[in-house]
Design an enzyme around this catalytic site. Structure first.
Site, PDB file in Angstrom:
ATOM      1  N   CYS A  36      50.982 -33.122  12.493  1.00  0.00           N
ATOM      2  CA  CYS A  36      50.088 -33.458  13.606  1.00  0.00           C
ATOM      3  C   CYS A  36      48.969 -34.413  13.224  1.00  0.00           C
ATOM      4  O   CYS A  36      48.172 -34.803  14.059  1.00  0.00           O
ATOM      5  CB  CYS A  36      49.471 -32.201  14.186  1.00  0.00           C
ATOM      6  SG  CYS A  36      50.690 -30.985  14.582  1.00  0.00           S
ATOM      7  N   HIS A  62      57.845 -21.747  17.541  1.00  0.00           N
ATOM      8  CA  HIS A  62      58.687 -22.694  16.802  1.00  0.00           C
ATOM      9  C   HIS A  62      58.380 -22.746  15.310  1.00  0.00           C
ATOM     10  O   HIS A  62      59.011 -23.506  14.568  1.00  0.00           O
ATOM     11  CB  HIS A  62      58.649 -24.085  17.448  1.00  0.00           C
ATOM     12  CG  HIS A  62      57.400 -24.880  17.226  1.00  0.00           C
ATOM     13  ND1 HIS A  62      57.295 -25.793  16.201  1.00  0.00           N
ATOM     14  CD2 HIS A  62      56.234 -24.916  17.890  1.00  0.00           C
ATOM     15  CE1 HIS A  62      56.100 -26.364  16.271  1.00  0.00           C
ATOM     16  NE2 HIS A  62      55.431 -25.846  17.279  1.00  0.00           N
TER      17      HIS A  62
HETATM   18  N1  PMP Z   1      47.854 -24.426  14.409  1.00  0.00           N
HETATM   19  C1  PMP Z   1      48.480 -24.583  13.233  1.00  0.00           C
HETATM   20  C2  PMP Z   1      47.867 -23.995  11.988  1.00  0.00           C
HETATM   21  C3  PMP Z   1      49.686 -25.291  13.165  1.00  0.00           C
HETATM   22  O1  PMP Z   1      50.281 -25.469  11.994  1.00  0.00           O
HETATM   23  C4  PMP Z   1      50.221 -25.833  14.364  1.00  0.00           C
HETATM   24  C5  PMP Z   1      51.507 -26.607  14.369  1.00  0.00           C
HETATM   25  N2  PMP Z   1      51.580 -27.655  13.450  1.00  0.00           N
HETATM   26  C6  PMP Z   1      49.527 -25.631  15.557  1.00  0.00           C
HETATM   27  C7  PMP Z   1      48.353 -24.918  15.543  1.00  0.00           C
HETATM   28  C8  PMP Z   1      50.054 -26.151  16.873  1.00  0.00           C
HETATM   29  O2  PMP Z   1      51.103 -25.333  17.282  1.00  0.00           O
HETATM   30  P1  PMP Z   1      51.998 -25.653  18.580  1.00  0.00           P
HETATM   31  O3  PMP Z   1      52.924 -26.746  18.177  1.00  0.00           O
HETATM   32  O4  PMP Z   1      52.722 -24.374  18.857  1.00  0.00           O
HETATM   33  O5  PMP Z   1      51.085 -26.020  19.687  1.00  0.00           O
END
Ligand code: PMP
Length: 374
Positions: A320, A199
Site C-alpha cells: 500500500c 484477505h
Molecule cells: N492494516 C494493515 C496492518 C494492513 O497490512 C493492511 C493491508 N495491507 C490494511 C490495514 C488494509 O487492509 P484491507 O485491504 O483489508 O483494507
C-alpha cells in the site's frame, strides 16, 4: 511460481471458496426477509456470528462486519473520535502504523483533533517513556497496531494498555490486528477496538471485522434503516460465512504453523548474512512471517522485477505504500538509504522449503549481477 508476498494478500483456500460458492447459490435469500428463504439465511448468519465469537473469545454483540481492515480502522478511529471529542482532542498513533491509519490521522487533523505519534525503539517496539509522556488526560484514543506490516515488529499490547490506563483510565485503545490475526496468538480483549481483514487469512477480499468492546460507543459513519447501526445494508452472507471458515482454519494449529514459518525465516536470514552489505531489519520482536531486508546498493524496484523474471514475487515495503521509502525502517534505524532500499519477504505456513531454495538461488543470481552494476 514462488509467492512470498503473503502479507500483501493471501490466496483463498479452496474449502473457503467452496463455502463462498455454496452460500451464494443456496442461501441467496436476504436474512432480513420474513419468508423461509430469509429465515434460512438468517440462521446461517447467526451460526457464522457465533462461530466467530467463539473463535475470538468475544461476544456476538461485540463485532461489526466491514469491507476490510481499512474500513474497520476508519469506523473505529473516526467513530470513537466523534463520540469522545467532548472529553478531549488528543489522539495518539504509533510510528509503525499502516498507511491507511495515517490517512485517517490526516483527516482527523482537518477536523481539529490534535494528533501525535509515539516513537519506537531500534527494535521496532513502542518507546514506553515516550508513551507515558504523550498519553495525557485529554487523550481520548490511542491506536497502535499489533504487528507492523513492513517489518513484522510486534507490540506488547497488554503492557501498552497498562501504561495508557495509568495515565488516563478513560482513554480508548484501538489496535489494527490485520497482520497478526491467524499468524500469532492474540488476546483481543487486551484492547477496546480491533481491526482485521479476510484477505490476509486466506479468506476472500471485501470482508473484514471490527471488534468493539461493549462499553465503547462509536458514532456511525454511514446511515441506513436501523438507528445507530454501524454497518447498515444487507449482510454479505457468502463473504461472512467464508470469512468465518477462513478464521477457523487460520487459528487451527497456530503455534505449529508459526514454528514452521520460523524455520524458513531462519534459513533466509542465515543465507543473507553472507552479504556484508545487506541489512536485516528484524529484531527479536518481529514475527517470523515478515522478513525485511535493505539491499543498500540496489533499487528495490529493480530487484523485485529481476526476481519476478524467475516468477518469484516479493514486495518493496508494503503493497500500500506504492514504492515510497519504508517509514517503519526509517523510524527504527533513522537511516535514509536503509529505508529506501527495503524488500519485504512474507512467508506462509504453506511455503515449502523447496520454494525458499528457489528464492535464494534466484536472489544470489540477481544480487551478484546487479551489485556489480553499481
Ligand atoms: N492494516 C494493515 C496492518 C494492513 O497490512 C493492511 C493491508 N495491507 C490494511 C490495514 C488494509 O487492509 P484491507 O485491504 O483489508 O483494507
Amino acid at each position: 511460481m514462488v509467492y512470498l508476498d503473503y502479507s500483501a494478500t493471501t490466496p483463498v483456500l479452496p474449502e473457503v471458496l467452496d463455502s463462498y460458492n455454496k452460500v451464494t447459490e443456496e442461501y441467496f435469500g436476504n436474512p432480513n426477509s420474513l419468508h423461509s428463504l430469509g429465515v434460512k439465511s438468517q440462521e446461517l448468519l447467526e451460526s457464522a456470528n457465533s462461530q466467530i465469537a467463539e473463535l475470538l473469545h468475544i461476544k456476538e454483540t461485540e463485532f461489526i462486519y466491514t469491507s476490510g481492515a481499512t474500513e474497520a480502522n476508519n469506523l473505529a478511529i473516526i467513530g470513537a473520535a466523534l463520540t469522545y471529542r467532548r472529553y478531549g482532542k488528543r489522539i495518539l498513533f504509533s510510528k509503525m502504523e499502516h498507511p491507511s491509519i495515517y490517512g485517517i490521522a490526516k483527516y482527523l487533523e482537518k477536523l481539529g483533533f490534535v494528533i501525535d505519534y509515539v516513537n519506537v525503539t531500534a527494535e521496532g517496539v513502542i518507546d514506553f517513556e515516550d508513551l507515558k509522556r504523550k498519553v495525557t488526560k485529554e487523550t481520548i484514543l490511542v491506536s497502535i497496531c499489533a504487528v507492523n506490516s513492513e517489518t513484522g515488529a510486534r507490540q506488547p499490547l497488554k503492557t501498552v494498555r497498562q501504561v495508557i490506563r495509568k495515565n488516563n483510565e478513560n482513554c480508548i485503545f484501538h489496535s489494527d490486528m490485520t497482520q497478526a490475526i491467524g499468524k500469532v496468538n492474540l488476546t483481543i480483549n487486551d484492547v477496546d477496538l480491533a481491526s482485521m481483514s479476510g484477505h490476509k487469512i486466506y479468506g476472500p477480499k471485501g470482508i473484514g471485522l471490527l471488534y468493539k468492546n461493549r462499553n465503547v460507543v462509536l458514532t456511525p459513519l454511514m446511515y441506513g434503516v436501523e438507528d445507530g447501526e454501524l454497518h447498515p445494508g444487507t449482510p454479505a452472507l457468502p463473504l461472512i460465512v467464508s470469512f468465518a471458515k477462513a478464521l477457523r482454519l487460520a487459528l487451527t494449529d497456530l503455534n505449529k504453523k508459526e514454528e514452521g514459518v520460523r524455520k524458513l525465516n531462519e534459513v533466509i536470514i542465515a543465507h543473507m548474512r553472507k552479504y556484508p552489505e545487506i541489512q536485516i531489519n528484524s529484531s527479536k520482536y518481529c514475527i517470523p512471517h515478515i522478513l525485511n531486508l535493505s539491499l543498500m546498493s540496489i533499487k528495490p524496484e529493480t530487484f523485485i522485477h529481476a526476481l519476478e523474471s524467475d516468477e518469484i514475487y516479493v514486495s518493496s515495503n508494503t503493497a500500500c505504500s506504492h514504492g515510497k521509502r519504508s517509514e517503519s525502517v526509517m523510524n527504527m534505524y533513522g537511516e535514509y538509504k536503509r529505508s529506501e532500499t527495503t524488500i519485504r519477504i512474507s512467508l506462509s505456513y504453506m511455503t515449502l522449503p523447496s520454494e525458499i531454495n528457489e528464492f535464494l538461488d534466484s536472489f544470489d543470481k540477481h544480487y551478484e549481477k546487479l551489485s556489480k552494476l553499481k
